[in-house]
Design a protein around this motif. Structure first.
Motif, short mmCIF file in Angstrom:
data_model
loop_
_atom_site.label_atom_id
_atom_site.label_comp_id
_atom_site.label_asym_id
_atom_site.label_seq_id
_atom_site.Cartn_x
_atom_site.Cartn_y
_atom_site.Cartn_z
N GLU A 35 42.14 35.15 32.91
CA GLU A 35 41.20 36.27 32.90
C GLU A 35 40.36 36.33 34.18
O GLU A 35 39.74 37.35 34.48
N LEU A 36 40.32 35.24 34.91
CA LEU A 36 39.64 35.16 36.21
C LEU A 36 40.53 34.40 37.18
O LEU A 36 41.32 33.55 36.78
N ASP A 37 40.40 34.72 38.45
CA ASP A 37 41.05 33.94 39.51
C ASP A 37 40.00 33.01 40.11
O ASP A 37 38.89 33.43 40.45
N ARG A 38 40.34 31.75 40.23
CA ARG A 38 39.44 30.77 40.84
C ARG A 38 39.73 30.69 42.34
O ARG A 38 40.83 30.32 42.74
N PRO A 47 41.10 39.19 38.22
CA PRO A 47 42.45 39.35 38.77
C PRO A 47 42.64 40.71 39.43
O PRO A 47 42.15 41.74 38.95
N LEU A 48 43.33 40.71 40.55
CA LEU A 48 43.55 41.92 41.33
C LEU A 48 45.00 42.37 41.21
O LEU A 48 45.89 41.56 40.97
N PRO A 49 45.26 43.67 41.40
CA PRO A 49 46.64 44.14 41.35
C PRO A 49 47.47 43.58 42.50
O PRO A 49 46.93 43.14 43.52
N SER A 50 48.76 43.62 42.33
CA SER A 50 49.67 43.10 43.35
C SER A 50 49.55 43.92 44.63
O SER A 50 49.42 45.15 44.60
N GLU A 62 43.12 45.83 52.27
CA GLU A 62 42.96 44.98 51.10
C GLU A 62 43.25 43.52 51.42
O GLU A 62 42.56 42.61 50.94
N THR A 63 44.28 43.25 52.23
CA THR A 63 44.56 41.86 52.59
C THR A 63 43.41 41.27 53.40
O THR A 63 43.04 40.10 53.20
N ARG A 64 42.82 42.07 54.28
CA ARG A 64 41.67 41.59 55.04
C ARG A 64 40.49 41.31 54.09
O ARG A 64 39.80 40.31 54.21
#
Length: 336
Positions: A35-38, A47-50, A62-64
């Motif tokens: 549910e979260l990204d550490r 979490p973010l979309p691909s 977005e990558t930056r």
């Protein structure tokens, strides 16, 4: 001009949000459930979309942003003054990142700091002046001039020159991003590190603000490596009657009757180059432009990124169009 502050809007710092009702274990369990990204100890993000769903400028932006969030998470979990440097500083200042964002976060520390190295960071121990760093929110970052000096020392020549060319070009860089060669050389002189100093100074001297894009900068680096004659950049030509006032060429060798253009097809793909025209009209206008320029020159040559990824192809192409190379064919991998 001050830097925009760090964007912490997507980050969750468990140490700053915990209370009697919510402790850090709640965040750890949420991360374990996906549910979260550490990002780092106590630093989380939803979490973010691909990235595969994004293209072009949106992908690069977005990558930056994700990389800067990684850097911020490092800063939030380090004690003492945090100074971002190297490619991390390039990203913070908004300089071109040839080859995409790096995988590690880079920090600058004085030689006697005693800061321990951390697995996901690169710490550069070097002398610097207080005028070589500037605030970035609660952190610090090397100034544009010092960032460019460090890039010239630490990065492949093509990466360094693409950032230097950008900073020297008042049409491409914002006022807060600009630097002149004398400022970069002063910042380089303030560094105590001697490794790569001669190559760094040569890269700064080689930089040219007339270069109009990252691809043009990489092209110049490869031309120099193969010993081609130095081209004139962004040469101005009176345009054909009824059209725009001037035409500009990316590269020109008048003594060889040759004009060189990098990635002209970008005008078809990106709206900002079309000026309201559709792709068909862009093709027509570009054909008329080339025909007009050919009336006063012997030959015209174009290349794109595929030639820069395989430098021998660029050498072969330019030699086929009559340019002499003072250095023979040699293996050169992708220059970044």
């Amino acid at each position: 001009m001050n830097l925009p502050p760090p964007d912490l809007s997507r980050l969750i710092d468990a140490r700053r949000t915990t209370s009697e009702q919510v402790d850090s274990a709640v965040f750890r369990r949420a991360a374990a459930r996906g549910e979260l990204d550490r990002l780092r100890r106590s630093i989380y993000r939803e979490p973010l979309p691909s990235l595969s769903e994004l293209k072009g400028k949106e992908f690069h932006a977005e990558t930056r942003r994700r990389y800067l969030e990684q850097a911020i998470s490092v800063g939030l979990t380090h004690s003492g003054r945090v100074i971002f440097a190297g490619e991390t500083a390039l990203a913070i200042h908004g300089f071109p990142l040839l080859g995409g964002v790096p995988s590690r976060v880079e920090l600058l520390e004085p030689p006697a700091s005693g800061r321990r190295r951390v697995s996901d960071t690169t710490v550069h121990f070097d002398e610097f002046r207080e005028q070589d760093v500037q605030p970035w929110g609660e952190f610090f970052v090397t100034t544009p001039a010092r960032t460019l000096a460090d890039a010239a020392k630490w990065l492949p020549r093509a990466k360094a020159v693409s950032a230097l060319d950008f900073a020297l070009n008042a049409d491409r860089a914002e006022p807060r991003q600009r630097a002149v060669q004398a400022e970069v050389l002063d910042a380089l002189a303030a560094s105590a590190a001697v490794r790569n100093r001669v190559a760094a100074q040569a890269a700064v001297d080689f930089a040219n603000g007339a270069s109009g894009s990252v691809g043009e900068s990489v092209s110049r680096v490869l031309m120099d490596a193969f010993g081609f004659p130095v081209p004139q950049l962004q040469v101005r030509h009176a345009a054909r009657p009824g059209g725009r006032r001037w035409y500009f060429t990316d590269f020109e060798w008048p003594e060889f009757g040759l004009i060189g253009e990098f990635d002209g097809l970008v005008k078809l793909r990106q709206a900002e180059f079309r000026n309201g025209r559709d792709a068909v009209q862009v093709v027509i206008d570009e054909k008329l432009r080339e025909d007009f320029l050919r009336s006063g020159i012997r030959d015209f040559v174009r290349w794109d990124w595929s030639y820069l990824r395989e430098p021998l192809r660029l050498r072969t192409l330019l030699v086929a169009h009559g340019l002499p190379a003072s250095r023979g064919p040699r293996h050169l991998g992708r220059p970044w």
